[in-house]
Design a protein around this motif. Sequence first.
Motif, PDB file in Angstrom:
ATOM      1  N   ARG A 175       0.822  -1.213   0.000  1.00 26.60           N
ATOM      2  CA  ARG A 175       0.000   0.000   0.000  1.00 26.60           C
ATOM      3  C   ARG A 175       0.856   1.263   0.000  1.00 26.60           C
ATOM      4  N   ASP A 176       2.113   1.107  -0.372  1.00 29.98           N
ATOM      5  CA  ASP A 176       3.023   2.237  -0.472  1.00 29.98           C
ATOM      6  C   ASP A 176       3.102   3.014   0.845  1.00 29.98           C
ATOM      7  N   THR A 177       3.108   2.259   1.936  1.00 30.62           N
ATOM      8  CA  THR A 177       3.173   2.852   3.274  1.00 30.62           C
ATOM      9  C   THR A 177       4.453   2.404   3.958  1.00 30.62           C
ATOM     10  N   CYS A 178       5.082   3.329   4.691  1.00 27.18           N
ATOM     11  CA  CYS A 178       6.318   3.033   5.418  1.00 27.18           C
ATOM     12  C   CYS A 178       6.058   3.026   6.917  1.00 27.18           C
ATOM     13  N   VAL A 179       6.937   2.357   7.657  1.00 29.98           N
ATOM     14  CA  VAL A 179       6.837   2.280   9.110  1.00 29.98           C
ATOM     15  C   VAL A 179       8.082   2.896   9.726  1.00 29.98           C
ATOM     16  N   PHE A 180       7.894   3.851  10.638  1.00 30.03           N
ATOM     17  CA  PHE A 180       9.045   4.299  11.428  1.00 30.03           C
ATOM     18  C   PHE A 180       8.976   3.623  12.790  1.00 30.03           C
ATOM     19  N   ILE A 181      10.131   3.232  13.292  1.00 30.69           N
ATOM     20  CA  ILE A 181      10.191   2.429  14.513  1.00 30.69           C
ATOM     21  C   ILE A 181      10.938   3.187  15.598  1.00 30.69           C
ATOM     22  N   GLY A 182      10.332   3.251  16.771  1.00 24.93           N
ATOM     23  CA  GLY A 182      10.973   3.863  17.928  1.00 24.93           C
ATOM     24  C   GLY A 182      11.071   2.867  19.060  1.00 24.93           C
ATOM     25  N   SER A 183      12.221   2.824  19.723  1.00 24.90           N
ATOM     26  CA  SER A 183      12.423   1.936  20.872  1.00 24.90           C
ATOM     27  C   SER A 183      12.334   2.763  22.147  1.00 24.90           C
ATOM     28  N   SER A 184      11.316   2.496  22.952  1.00 21.28           N
ATOM     29  CA  SER A 184      11.093   3.294  24.167  1.00 21.28           C
ATOM     30  C   SER A 184      12.005   2.904  25.310  1.00 21.28           C
ATOM     31  N   ASP A 185      12.615   1.707  25.237  1.00 17.44           N
ATOM     32  CA  ASP A 185      13.439   1.200  26.343  1.00 17.44           C
ATOM     33  C   ASP A 185      12.652   1.167  27.652  1.00 17.44           C
ATOM     34  N   ASP A 186      11.336   0.975  27.524  1.00 18.39           N
ATOM     35  CA  ASP A 186      10.445   0.974  28.699  1.00 18.39           C
ATOM     36  C   ASP A 186      10.548   2.271  29.491  1.00 18.39           C
ATOM     37  N   ASP A 187      10.905   3.349  28.828  1.00 20.81           N
ATOM     38  CA  ASP A 187      11.018   4.676  29.435  1.00 20.81           C
ATOM     39  C   ASP A 187       9.797   5.495  29.018  1.00 20.81           C
ATOM     40  N   PRO A 188       8.893   5.831  29.953  1.00 19.26           N
ATOM     41  CA  PRO A 188       7.684   6.573  29.588  1.00 19.26           C
ATOM     42  C   PRO A 188       7.977   7.891  28.883  1.00 19.26           C
ATOM     43  N   GLU A 189       9.084   8.556  29.240  1.00 20.39           N
ATOM     44  CA  GLU A 189       9.416   9.826  28.603  1.00 20.39           C
ATOM     45  C   GLU A 189       9.779   9.629  27.132  1.00 20.39           C
ATOM     46  N   LYS A 190      10.595   8.603  26.846  1.00 23.65           N
ATOM     47  CA  LYS A 190      10.932   8.316  25.453  1.00 23.65           C
ATOM     48  C   LYS A 190       9.684   7.907  24.674  1.00 23.65           C
ATOM     49  N   GLU A 191       8.827   7.148  25.308  1.00 25.58           N
ATOM     50  CA  GLU A 191       7.590   6.721  24.658  1.00 25.58           C
ATOM     51  C   GLU A 191       6.725   7.935  24.309  1.00 25.58           C
ATOM     52  N   ARG A 192       6.596   8.888  25.246  1.00 26.68           N
ATOM     53  CA  ARG A 192       5.809  10.103  24.974  1.00 26.68           C
ATOM     54  C   ARG A 192       6.409  10.884  23.814  1.00 26.68           C
ATOM     55  N   HIS A 193       7.747  10.906  23.738  1.00 31.58           N
ATOM     56  CA  HIS A 193       8.406  11.610  22.634  1.00 31.58           C
ATOM     57  C   HIS A 193       8.001  11.000  21.290  1.00 31.58           C
TER      58      HIS A 193
END
Length: 338
Positions: A88-106
């Motif tokens: 579907r010509d769609t890309c995925v960006f991946i973020g690793s939160s490291d189980d850190d709520p602050e990184k996850e919010r970012h």
Amino acid sequence: MTATIYDVARHAGVSAATVSRVVNGLKVREDLAERVKASVAQLGYRPSRTAQRMRTSASHLWALIVPDFENTFFTRLARGLEQVCRPRDTCVFIGSSDDDPEKERHYLDVALAERVGGVVIAPSSDATDLTKVAEAGIPVVIVDRALPGNAYDTILTNNLSGGALAAGHLETLGFRKAVCIAGPLNPTSDARLQGFVEAAKQKQGLDIVRIEHANNRVDGGYLAMRRILEERTAFDSLFVTNNLMAVGSIKALEDAAPGRKDDIGIIGFDLKEIPFLSGRHMASIDQDPHEIGRIAGERILEQRQDGSSPGCWIELPPTLATFDANPSLIVPRYSSAT
């Protein structure tokens, strides 16, 4: 005071995501749509123009947010998601939160700023807040770890069954004293440990002599096993709720007593994903992260295209596999009940 989307959701008895779909003209079950429209009229709710623009943006970028991208489970999950995106010509960006709520919010803020077409997330904790994403009308799917409230599509493994499979396997082989190394307190780790403990009690032939908690990483498994060994806990089998911790605990066993791992019944999750791992009495509770990712992608599409209301719950059955004489091979044995 001006009514918010959450006021409407509470008044209508639906999720904020359902309200968002109705006010943005997307397909929703007729009875739910009527309740939302009645609540909107009664409360005088006016939808955010910014949120409407974000929802109608045909984004070809999805977000995948996971706790540890070094874990092969999440690598394979990403592959399953890409299987849906690529045609579907769609890309995925991946973020690793490291189980850190602050990184996850970012990463969630980035997903909002980029107006992504969907978010697939393994939450860092029960406190993960997805309301801004839902209010913006972005489809959300939870994977691997459930959130309280069942407000979002959730795709995961039946972890209770996985823990029960592990206990049954050790008991069948005649092991009698098990130690457990479990991850941090979260629904996935808790369910795996609970399944193991409850099945052990029912079998009555397998005693759990010690439970250690660690960080779901190699170093955590290593240190947990060192504590068990240093305190001279007597055991003949080991259950680990995470593959990386299993690697660390086996390394600690080998460092303290080379060859001892071949006398111990060892079982953990997704061990077949670890290269060159071997043991005479080793077994693996296997999940299907590729299928979890694929289903998550399909659910994103259904929410976007067909007006599917979020909140479905899908649990995939785990399977038990044992290592044969060749440590590079694993032989499937049987699967759990769904």
